[in-house]
Structure formats: C-alpha cells, structure tokens
Design a protein around this motif. Structure first.
Motif, PDB file in Angstrom:
ATOM      1  N   MET A 135     -19.572 -19.189  15.460  1.00 16.24           N
ATOM      2  CA  MET A 135     -19.549 -20.115  14.327  1.00 16.24           C
ATOM      3  C   MET A 135     -18.544 -19.648  13.268  1.00 16.24           C
ATOM      4  N   MET A 136     -18.623 -18.370  12.906  1.00 15.99           N
ATOM      5  CA  MET A 136     -17.699 -17.833  11.913  1.00 15.99           C
ATOM      6  C   MET A 136     -16.266 -17.837  12.436  1.00 15.99           C
ATOM      7  N   ALA A 137     -16.108 -17.515  13.742  1.00 19.58           N
ATOM      8  CA  ALA A 137     -14.773 -17.517  14.334  1.00 19.58           C
ATOM      9  C   ALA A 137     -14.186 -18.924  14.352  1.00 19.58           C
ATOM     10  N   LEU A 170     -16.518  -6.398  10.161  1.00 17.67           N
ATOM     11  CA  LEU A 170     -17.898  -6.188  10.599  1.00 17.67           C
ATOM     12  C   LEU A 170     -18.835  -7.152   9.885  1.00 17.67           C
ATOM     13  N   PHE A 171     -19.618  -7.878  10.677  1.00 20.35           N
ATOM     14  CA  PHE A 171     -20.673  -8.738  10.147  1.00 20.35           C
ATOM     15  C   PHE A 171     -22.006  -8.199  10.674  1.00 20.35           C
ATOM     16  N   GLY A 172     -22.657  -7.350   9.889  1.00 23.08           N
ATOM     17  CA  GLY A 172     -23.916  -6.757  10.309  1.00 23.08           C
ATOM     18  C   GLY A 172     -25.061  -7.752  10.208  1.00 23.08           C
ATOM     19  N   ASN A 173     -26.016  -7.649  11.140  1.00 21.75           N
ATOM     20  CA  ASN A 173     -27.160  -8.554  11.118  1.00 21.75           C
ATOM     21  C   ASN A 173     -28.061  -8.338   9.912  1.00 21.75           C
ATOM     22  N   HIS A 174     -27.941  -7.165   9.277  1.00 19.39           N
ATOM     23  CA  HIS A 174     -28.821  -6.838   8.165  1.00 19.39           C
ATOM     24  C   HIS A 174     -28.214  -7.166   6.804  1.00 19.39           C
ATOM     25  N   GLN A 183     -20.220  -5.130  18.846  1.00 13.94           N
ATOM     26  CA  GLN A 183     -20.022  -3.900  18.095  1.00 13.94           C
ATOM     27  C   GLN A 183     -18.640  -3.349  18.391  1.00 13.94           C
ATOM     28  N   SER A 184     -18.192  -2.500  17.451  1.00 14.83           N
ATOM     29  CA  SER A 184     -16.868  -1.913  17.595  1.00 14.83           C
ATOM     30  C   SER A 184     -16.883  -0.827  18.651  1.00 14.83           C
ATOM     31  N   SER A 185     -15.735  -0.559  19.232  1.00 15.10           N
ATOM     32  CA  SER A 185     -15.620   0.477  20.253  1.00 15.10           C
ATOM     33  C   SER A 185     -14.279   1.169  20.113  1.00 15.10           C
ATOM     34  N   GLY A 186     -14.051   2.162  20.994  1.00 16.72           N
ATOM     35  CA  GLY A 186     -12.788   2.886  20.944  1.00 16.72           C
ATOM     36  C   GLY A 186     -11.600   1.987  21.236  1.00 16.72           C
ATOM     37  N   ASP A 202     -27.030  -1.047  16.253  1.00 16.37           N
ATOM     38  CA  ASP A 202     -25.842  -1.533  16.963  1.00 16.37           C
ATOM     39  C   ASP A 202     -26.175  -2.506  18.082  1.00 16.37           C
ATOM     40  N   VAL A 203     -27.413  -2.484  18.564  1.00 13.34           N
ATOM     41  CA  VAL A 203     -27.770  -3.349  19.700  1.00 13.34           C
ATOM     42  C   VAL A 203     -28.760  -4.442  19.294  1.00 13.34           C
ATOM     43  N   THR A 204     -28.869  -4.702  18.001  1.00 18.86           N
ATOM     44  CA  THR A 204     -29.772  -5.762  17.554  1.00 18.86           C
ATOM     45  C   THR A 204     -29.226  -7.131  17.943  1.00 18.86           C
TER      46      THR A 204
END
Length: 333
Positions: A1-3, A112-116, A94-97, A171-173
C-alpha cells in the motif's frame, strides 16, 4: 500500500497524471528469483533500444525478502545508468546484508516501517474504518456488528505480534496486510477470519516460535494466543445457530517444541540429583574405608588429648591463683 502510493506520487510528479502501464508490480516469492532476474533484464534491454515508450515509470518489487541474493538479481540492471530506466520501489519484511550492499553501492535508499510505530501501527485501524464507512454509505445503513469486528482486528494483530516478540523477535512480527482483506459482511468476515487464523496465522506462529526457541531458547511462559481470541470473539453468538463453523485451531506447546525445553529442564534436575547422590555415595565410601576410619579416629584422639591438656593447664593456673598468700594478694591489689 505504501509502495503503491509512493509510485503514484513519483508518476504524478514526473508526468502530471498516472497512465496505464506507468506502474508495474512484480510479486516475488521463493520460486520466482529467476523470473525476477529475467524481468529486470528485459527492462534493461528495452532501455537501450527504441522501445523506451513501453517502459514503465515505476517498478514495484513486492516481498524482496524472498530473494536469496539481491545483488545477483540486480546484477546488470543496476549498472545501467540510462535516463530512461524506471524507478525501483521494493518492499521487504526486514533489512539484510544484501540490502545494505545495495544501499552502499547502487544508490538504494531503505526506509524502515516498524510494526510498532507509525505510520504502520495505526494503519490497519484507519484502513478498515474507511472501508467500513464506505460500505455503510453504499448500503445506506449502519453496521454495529461490523464496527466491533473492525475495532477488534487491530487488537488481534497486536496480540499476535506480542506473542511473537515474546518467543522470537520484533523482526519477524506480522504486518497488517493480511488483515486488510476483511469482508464488510458479518457472516463472510467470520468465515474469512477462520480461514486466515487456521491456514495463515497459526502455521506462521508455529514456525516463528520454533525458530525463536532455536535462536534464543525458552524466553517466557507459553500461553496459546487462541485463548485470548476466543475470549474476545466479536461475532454474535446467533451466527453459531445459523451454520456450522470450523473451530479455530489452537497452538499447543508440543506443536512448537516446548516439551523439549521441559525435558531439558528435567534432565538438568536429574543430573543435579545424580551429582548430589554421587557426593553422598563418595562420603559413604570414605566412611567404609578402614584406613580412612583409622585416620579419622587418630585425629579425634589427638584433638581430645590437646583439649585435655589445655583444660589441665587452665585448672593448675586457677589452683595456683587460689593458693597465693593474703599478703601476696594485698600486694597484688
């Protein structure tokens, strides 16, 4: 949606309006990495030919976390600096290497858009309320039962994520996307939620908790989130009479390997008990050893002799003190 909103903003800013084909979305899954690489290669070839009019302005790559190596997928595509190349808007859990490498070497910018935290935290509530209002306007009537459902779904999402954070990490929520498809019909919404819970949420919770136990161990008491869901269930009880509904699946400790942690604890207790029993047995063996018993008796005898001589010395000193003459006593005074 945001994208999607970001893509619309870019297109309107560049061209003034959004035309058909100006925004293209590619939904990535675990088996489509090769297809994604081919899709990006096709866009690169079109940008170097006279077919630039067919190129989209923005390409949305959804669920990039399913890609094993982002650098390999974007290899060749990101090296093309043509002005006709489209914008890339990617989404991932989530972000990765790999994402860090893209940011450092290929001019990507990750947000980053955190769920919290906002805007994600309250997004589901705002979205479902707008959806409900639109439904009520079209039907020209209020739906108090649906209001309860719409208010309840964000609470379920937060409760599930709290459970995940307890046994794994933030990170896995879960994101809010799966809950946005709720139908604006009281019967259909119940059927939809039952399927969502049994076939999507419960399997995901099982995997998340299993992974959390492997990574972090047992981090807290296990409480089945289904219990809270059943206690706060917003659908009217009258619906149970109208039709048969499949029950909500429950998450048992043995489903996620929690009984292994319990067995490990019992094994540790057995080991401690064996250790203590070993010490007792060792002490008993020492008592049964005749040589050790003789040494202990000799030590006790020596201690007794020393104590007797000390008492005798103190007694003699007291007698001598009592036999002193009165003149000596007066002199001493």
């Amino acid at each position: 949606m945001m994208a999607t909103r970001l893509a619309y903003h870019l297109v309107k800013r560049l061209h003034g309006s959004v035309q058909q084909g100006s925004i293209v979305t590619f939904n990535v899954d675990a088996k489509s990495s090769k297809d994604l690489h081919q899709f990006l290669s096709t866009i690169t070839e079109q940008s170097t030919t006279d077919m630039t009019e067919e190129l989209p302005t923005v390409v949305i790559l959804d669920n990039l976390h399913h890609v094993h190596s982002l650098s390999e997928v974007f290899n060749g595509f990101l090296s093309d600096r043509s002005a006709t190349m489209p914008y890339i808007v990617g989404t991932m859990k989530q972000s990765s290497g790999s994402s860090t490498n893209l940011q450092l070497h290929h001019n990507f910018r990750w947000i980053l858009f955190g769920n919290h935290m906002e805007p994600v935290k309250g997004f589901m509530s705002r979205y479902l309320r707008r959806k409900l209002i639109s439904h009520e306007i079209n039907c020209e009537q209020r739906s108090p039962d649906l209001v309860q459902v719409v208010d309840w779904l964000p609470q379920v999402w937060q409760h599930v994520n709290k459970f995940i954070e307890t046994h794994n990490s933030a990170d896995v929520t879960l994101g809010p996307r799966d809950f946005l498809a709720s139908p604006m019909n009281i019967i259909a919404s119940r059927s939809w939620f039952t399927d969502l819970w049994n076939y999507s949420i419960i399997p995901y919770l099982m995997e998340a908790v299993r992974e959390g136990i492997q990574l972090y161990g047992k981090r807290g008491a296990f409480v089945d989130p289904t219990e809270w869901v059943l206690e706060t269930f917003p659908w009217p009880a009258a619906l149970d009479i109208e039709g048969e509904w499949p029950p909500l699946l429950k998450l048992r400790p043995e489903d996620v390997g929690y009984e292994l942690s319990a067995s490990n604890s019992s094994e540790e207790k057995e080991a401690d008990e064996c250790h203590r029993n070993g010490d007792v047995k060792k002490k008993k063996d020492e008592e049964d050893d005749p040589l050790m018993e003789m040494l202990i008796r000799l030590q006790e005898a020596a201690n007794y002799t020393y104590s007797a001589s000390l008492e005798e010395t103190n007694a003699n000193g007291s007698i001598k003190e009592m036999l002193r003459s009165p003149s000596q006593l007066s002199e001493a005074m």
